[in-house]
Scaffold this motif. Sequence first.
Motif, PDB file in Angstrom:
ATOM      1  N   LEU A  91      -7.566   3.162   8.976  1.00  0.00           N
ATOM      2  CA  LEU A  91      -8.135   2.073   8.906  1.00  0.00           C
ATOM      3  C   LEU A  91      -8.146   1.018  10.311  1.00  0.00           C
ATOM      4  N   GLY A 133     -10.678   1.892  12.435  1.00  0.00           N
ATOM      5  CA  GLY A 133     -11.920   0.905  12.287  1.00  0.00           C
ATOM      6  C   GLY A 133     -12.482  -0.470  12.009  1.00  0.00           C
ATOM      7  N   SER A 137       0.958  -1.129   0.044  1.00  0.00           N
ATOM      8  CA  SER A 137      -0.023   0.028   0.151  1.00  0.00           C
ATOM      9  C   SER A 137       0.473   0.950  -0.025  1.00  0.00           C
ATOM     10  N   TYR A 184     -10.747   3.124  -4.980  1.00  0.00           N
ATOM     11  CA  TYR A 184     -11.464   4.673  -5.414  1.00  0.00           C
ATOM     12  C   TYR A 184     -10.489   5.640  -5.610  1.00  0.00           C
ATOM     13  N   GLN A 215      -9.605  -6.032   2.599  1.00  0.00           N
ATOM     14  CA  GLN A 215     -10.244  -5.136   1.863  1.00  0.00           C
ATOM     15  C   GLN A 215     -11.125  -4.022   2.113  1.00  0.00           C
ATOM     16  N   GLN A 216     -10.159  -3.310   3.301  1.00  0.00           N
ATOM     17  CA  GLN A 216     -10.160  -1.783   3.332  1.00  0.00           C
ATOM     18  C   GLN A 216      -9.320  -1.046   2.276  1.00  0.00           C
ATOM     19  N   LYS A 227     -10.401  -1.470  -1.053  1.00  0.00           N
ATOM     20  CA  LYS A 227     -11.265  -0.172  -1.537  1.00  0.00           C
ATOM     21  C   LYS A 227     -10.891   0.896  -1.451  1.00  0.00           C
ATOM     22  N   LEU A 228      -9.466   1.485  -0.875  1.00  0.00           N
ATOM     23  CA  LEU A 228      -9.545   2.887  -0.963  1.00  0.00           C
ATOM     24  C   LEU A 228      -8.625   3.150  -2.185  1.00  0.00           C
ATOM     25  N   MET A 240      -9.052  -7.654   7.325  1.00  0.00           N
ATOM     26  CA  MET A 240     -10.431  -7.122   7.235  1.00  0.00           C
ATOM     27  C   MET A 240      -9.062  -5.211   6.620  1.00  0.00           C
ATOM     28  N   LEU A 241      -7.912  -5.212   7.308  1.00  0.00           N
ATOM     29  CA  LEU A 241      -7.350  -4.683   6.245  1.00  0.00           C
ATOM     30  C   LEU A 241      -7.437  -4.375   5.042  1.00  0.00           C
ATOM     31  N   ASP A 276      -3.832   7.500   7.278  1.00  0.00           N
ATOM     32  CA  ASP A 276      -5.094   6.865   5.892  1.00  0.00           C
ATOM     33  C   ASP A 276      -4.352   5.566   6.686  1.00  0.00           C
TER      34      ASP A 276
END
Lengths: 171, 259
Positions: free
Chosen positions: A109, A112, A99, A166, A158-159, A162-163, A155-156, A105
């Motif tokens: 994450l 969240g 990433s 996006y 997936q996030q 998504k980011l 979960m991370l 950011d």
Amino acid sequence: MAVENNRQAQQLVYNKYASKMLSVCRQYIKDLHHAEDLMISAFMKVFTHMKNFEHKGSFEGWIRRIMINECISYIRAQKKVSFLEDEYYKEDGFNNIESNLSVDDIQFLIDGLPEGYKVIFNLYAIEGYKHLEIADMLGISESTSKSQLHHARKMLQQQVSKLKNYSHGTA
Amino acid sequence: MGQHKMDKDFKIKLSQREITPTANAWDRLDAMLTVAEQKKPKKDFGWLYIAASVVGFLLLGTVYFNSIPELNDVKREGNNDIVLQNNNSGKTQETTAEKILPTATDSQSIAAATPIITKSSTTSTRASANWRSNHQSKNESIITRAAGELAVGNQNQSTSNPVQTINKIPNQSELIADNQTNKAIKTEQAVTSAKVDELLANAGTGQKSEKSTVKVNAKSLLSQVDGEVNQSFREKVIHKIGRNYQEVAQAVSNRNVQQ
């Protein structure tokens, strides 16, 4: 130590490590003011228990550990954390993701994540503790620590995906 | 491995991050440290307070055990007081007896006087009437004087009777023979002795009635005496504690100076 009961030396130590330690506390505590309160109380323990420092590791590592314990104690006292006894985990189930997220950011994450996932991810991935040590610290089984980490990473992942989507405009 | 790359990336970026705390964070920590340092000496000198309390208990114990004989003395004194009261009552009894005894002596004097009177009366039969009347008046004055010394109203009445009877004797003696007069004198003596007994009894009853009029509340007396005893004991204890406290304070100050 010379730092004990020497306010100027204590202030020097505080000035040197306060910003880093507040960052550590912020990893676990979403609210910055609460994180600062915990950092102050942890520094209080640092200065009052200076005799207990055995010079086996680095002084910064000792302070960092006190900060982490203070944050975990706070989270447990607030009863925000619950570790589900889930033994399902898979070591190599993630894609090779690199990433280019900023620190804010990454913190977003991590914030969240559920409290249990967040604590174990921070302890294992960021602080470098082993599952056995985490299990001892949190009073859970080693397999629970592994499964919680697995769910946190999932979960991370997936996030982060998504980011990325996006940012590339595909979401 | 992918997860390791993500973990590394997160770790590097988070470990390099620094968040500056607010300006008053150090002030708050400083205040907390100051409070903790003020509390700390109390913990360091906790053993001193424990030692002081132990010494205090020991002193109290010594004072208490030393005071037990004093209490016994006090009890003995109390008993003595009671004995003294008894003695006083004995004294009062003695005084009553003394009071009575003068009356008895008075009565004896009266009784002694009466024989004189009787003797004089017996001789009066042989003497002239004028001398008799003068002598009788003298005897009456002597008897009345003796009766006046009794200082009891009832006794005066009782003493007046013999006088009357004595007054009668010379009149009878004129008419009756010497033997008869002697018998009368004997009866008069017997009468006077009986009267003396009556007088003694009356005096005793009068004294008893006087004693009964004086009311003494035993409880109040006892409570008063106990209060006085307790006060003195408290004062002694306070004095001893103060003296021992000064000794301990001096010892502590000397120790501090030596350190």
